[in-house]
Every structure is written in structure tokens, then in C-alpha cells.
Design a protein around this motif. Structure first.
Motif, short mmCIF file in Angstrom:
data_model
loop_
_atom_site.label_atom_id
_atom_site.label_comp_id
_atom_site.label_asym_id
_atom_site.label_seq_id
_atom_site.Cartn_x
_atom_site.Cartn_y
_atom_site.Cartn_z
N THR A 1 -5.28 6.10 -3.30
CA THR A 1 -4.64 5.15 -2.38
C THR A 1 -5.31 5.24 -1.00
OG1 THR A 1 -2.96 6.80 -1.78
CG2 THR A 1 -2.39 5.27 -3.57
N ASN B 1 2.01 6.17 -7.82
CA ASN B 1 0.80 6.78 -8.39
C ASN B 1 1.16 8.10 -9.08
OD1 ASN B 1 -1.68 8.72 -8.13
ND2 ASN B 1 -2.50 6.66 -8.03
N GLU C 1 0.83 -1.21 0.00
CA GLU C 1 0.00 0.00 0.00
C GLU C 1 0.86 1.26 0.00
OE1 GLU C 1 -3.82 -1.83 2.46
OE2 GLU C 1 -2.15 -0.92 3.54
N GLN D 1 2.17 1.92 -3.46
CA GLN D 1 1.17 2.50 -4.36
C GLN D 1 1.24 4.02 -4.37
OE1 GLN D 1 -2.57 0.91 -2.97
NE2 GLN D 1 -2.55 -0.79 -4.42
#
Length: 390
Positions: A323, A199, A192, A195
Motif C-alpha cells: 500500500t 490487506n 487508500e 487498502q
């Protein structure tokens, strides 16, 4: 509001003072340690790099630790770093001290908001965070000018001794007042967190933050030598001018937040970055005139930090969309982006001071902020496109 929040606010005040007071002391440290102005300016850059590394990396590494343990460890590191700066026998030791205190700074603001919200009821969370960050604003208004005055009067080492004493009071206050059983959110998984770093929309905002903030620090790092060598102010006056700057920063911060609430972060940031670029460009010409220089510095403070609320809100908005499981990580990385901007802005300023005139830092800083305006336009365009597609 609980007394424990006062300990957090005092910590924020001490940390904010030690970060920015160096700007007013650059010429004094350069003379005392027999280094060049760009070398003294590196003390700003390396502190900021410590923050940029400390915010994401150390926050992740201490994610499972008890929050109070992390807080007390940070403040102990902060006190030790400033004591090392006070006794630094050489320029190299002072650099080490600045990096250590920067590491503590990065993690403090990553976890400080979480701790503040745990101290109050749900309906007072925003107020608790605002009170803690007041310490940072008050540092710019009073701590930095006072620290600069102490450094000019008693020597720059005395400033770091005073800051370490403030940090020690905050440490004792936190040990006595902050509860040990603070709620702890489940740390975001590595996947996570990655990400956030991959991004493209969030990376674009981090670029806006780094470039928009960095443009200011090209010139701001060398504000004291500009005011002394170009404008003609005595070194004893620098603390007073930093007070003027700090007051305008406090006003600009509040105004920037209200503008972002009213118009949305993109429109607000476009206005603030455009005005900031214009003010920096004007300072190239007003720096030689005492009245013109002070008036420009007054305007500069209002716009230089007015972008902070809008950038933080915008990052959280995009993180919630792209996210959602790592909003805290995304917010912490924006703190890192601010400090990457400070680091590179001061380094660029150092190269300019070495090869060009001191006042050239202002118009080159303005050009960098113009680039931040272009990035803001691009991000706004992508927002509009996403709305049409959805």
C-alpha cells in the motif's frame, strides 16, 4: 537540533509517563476508590483503547487541519484529561479522564514524527524522530518510577497533577517554538486507507503486534500487586523496581533495533518473542523470591519492548510494497495494534486475577506470546514464498 524538537520530546515524556505510571499505582487506586484489582486494571485497558481509536480515527479526521493547531489541541486535551484524573471524584470519572488522555496520545504519535521531520533538514530526519521518541524511553526510565514514588508517597492524585504540569509546559513550549507554516502531506484518500485495513499481509503483522505486546500486559498490568502480595515487597519499593524495569526497557529498545537492522525484522522478532515467552514463564516461579523476581523483571523489560523497532520497521516495509500511498496510515495503525494488545492483555489479566492466582498471569501471558511467535513464523514463510513467486 531546533528547540521546537525539545517541546515535542517533553510532550512524548509526559504522555509516556501518564500511560505507564498507572501500572505502579493499580493497588493504591484500588484501595483508595474501593474497587477490585481487575477494575483498577481496566484503567490500563481503557487508556489503550483510547489510543487505539484515537490514532487512526482522529488522525484521519484532522488530516486537513494545520499541524500546529492539531498539536496544541492534543496537548490541551492531554492537560485537561490529567487534571480531570487529579480531581476525579469517582472511579467512573477517572475512566473518562483516562480515555480522553488516550485519545490525545494516539494522534500525537501519529503526527509527531511528521512534525519532527519538518523541523530539520532531510539528512537529519531520522535523528529528529529518534530524539522525539527518546521522551518515551526516558519516561519509562525516570517518569514512571518517579510518578509511582509520588503516588505512593503523596497519593495517586498528585501523580496526575505533576503530569498535567509537564503537559502544560510542553503545550506552552510548542505554542512558542513550533512554527505555524509546517509542510503538510496530502492526506491519503479513503480508498487508500481502506487498502491498509483489507490487506492480509498487513493484518497479519497487526495481529503479531497485538498478540506479542498483549501477552506482556496480561502480567505487567498486575506487576505491582504481584510484587507486593506474592514477592513481599513494601509498596514504597515498587517505584525503585519500576526504575530497574525502565532501564532494561531502554537497553532492550536499542538492542532490538540493532538486531532488526542486522538480521532483518522477522528473525529478530522470532528471537525476541521466544525469549519473552520464556522470561514470562520463568516469572511464574521466581515471583515468590525477591532476588529472583527483580532479576526476572530486569530481563523482562529488555525483551518486552525490544520487539517495537522490528515491528514498526516490518510494517513500513510491507506497506511500501503493498500500500505505497498509505505508508503513514499503515504505521499509525500499528500504533493502534500495540494498544489493542495492551487493552486486551490487561482485560485477560483482570479475569485471571479474579478467578485464579496473581502469578497465573505470567504463564498465560507466555502462552499468548508463543502464539505471536507462530504468527511471526507464518509471516516469514509468506515473505519467502513471495520472493520465490516474484
Amino acid at each position: 537540533m531546533p528547540l521546537a524538537l525539545l517541546a515535542l520530546t517533553l510532550s512524548a515524556f509526559a504522555i509516556g509517563t501518564t500511560e505507564f505510571v498507572i501500572v505502579g499505582l493499580v493497588p493504591t487506586i484500588a484501595n483508595d476508590l474501593a474497587v477490585s484489582l481487575p477494575s483498577a486494571g481496566l484503567l490500563v485497558s481503557l487508556y489503550a483503547l483510547g489510543v487505539a481509536i484515537g490514532a487512526p480515527v482522529l488522525t484521519a479526521l484532522t488530516g486537513r487541519w494545520n499541524r500546529k493547531t492539531v498539536l496544541l489541541s492534543l496537548m490541551a486535551l492531554f492537560v485537561l484529561g490529567n487534571l480531570l484524573a487529579w480531581q476525579a471524584p469517582s472511579y467512573e470519572t477517572l475512566i473518562l479522564a483516562r480515555i480522553l488522555t488516550g485519545l490525545a496520545h494516539g494522534v500525537f504519535f501519529s503526527i509527531g514524527s511528521t512534525i519532527a521531520t519538518n523541523l530539520v533538514s532531510k539528512d537529519k530526519e531520522a535523528s529528529a524522530i529518534a530524539i522525539m521518541f527518546t521522551g518515551l524511553t526516558v519516561a519509562l526510565v525516570t517518569g514512571v518510577p518517579l510518578g509511582t514514588w509520588i503516588g505512593q508517597t503523596l497519593g495517586w492524585r498528585a501523580t496526575f497533577l505533576v503530569v498535567s504540569a509537564l503537559g502544560l509546559i510542553a503545550l506552552v513550549g510548542s505554542a512558542l517554538l513550533v512554527p505555524a507554516n509546517l509542510k503538510q502531506a496530502k492526506p491519503a484518500q479513503l480508498r487508500e486507507q481502506m487498502q491498509v485495513l483489507t490487506n492480509p499481509r498487513l493484518l497479519l503483522v497487526y495481529a503479531m503486534t497485538a498478540v506479542g505486546y498483549g501477552g506482556t500486559f496480561v502480567a505487567f498490568t498486575y506487576l505491582a500487586p504481584i510484587l507486593e502480595q506474592v514477592t513481599g515487597f513494601a509498596s514504597s519499593s515498587i517505584g525503585l523496581i519500576m526504575l530497574v524495569y525502565g532501564v532494561s526497557v531502554a537497553i532492550g529498545n536499542i538492542w532490538g533495533g540493532k538486531l532488526a537492522d542486522k538480521m532483518g525484522p522477522i528473525k529478530a522478532l522470532h528471537i525476541i518473542f521466544t525469549a519473552l515467552a520464556l522470561v514470562l514463564f520463568v516469572f511464574t516461579f521466581t515471583a515468590a523470591n525477591p532476588v529472583g523476581a527483580v532479576l526476572t523483571v530486569l530481563l523482562w523489560g529488555a525483551f518486552a519492548f525490544g520487539n517495537v523497532p522490528g515491528l514498526q520497521v516490518y510494517v513500513v516495509q510491507l506497506a511500501e510494497k503493498h500500500t505505497p500511498n498509505a505508508v503513514d496510515v499503515a504505521s499509525g495503525l500499528n500504533i493502534a495494534a500495540f494498544n489493542v494488545g495492551i487493552a486486551f492483555g490487561s482485560v485477560i489479566g483482570g479475569f485471571i486475577v479474579e478467578d485464579m492466582a496473581l502469578t497465573d498471569t505470567a504463564w498465560i501471558g507466555a502462552l499468548i506470546v508463543v502464539f505471536a511467535t507462530i504468527l511471526t513464523k507464518l509471516s516469514g514463510f509468506l515473505d519467502s514464498r513471495d520472493q520465490v513467486l516474484s
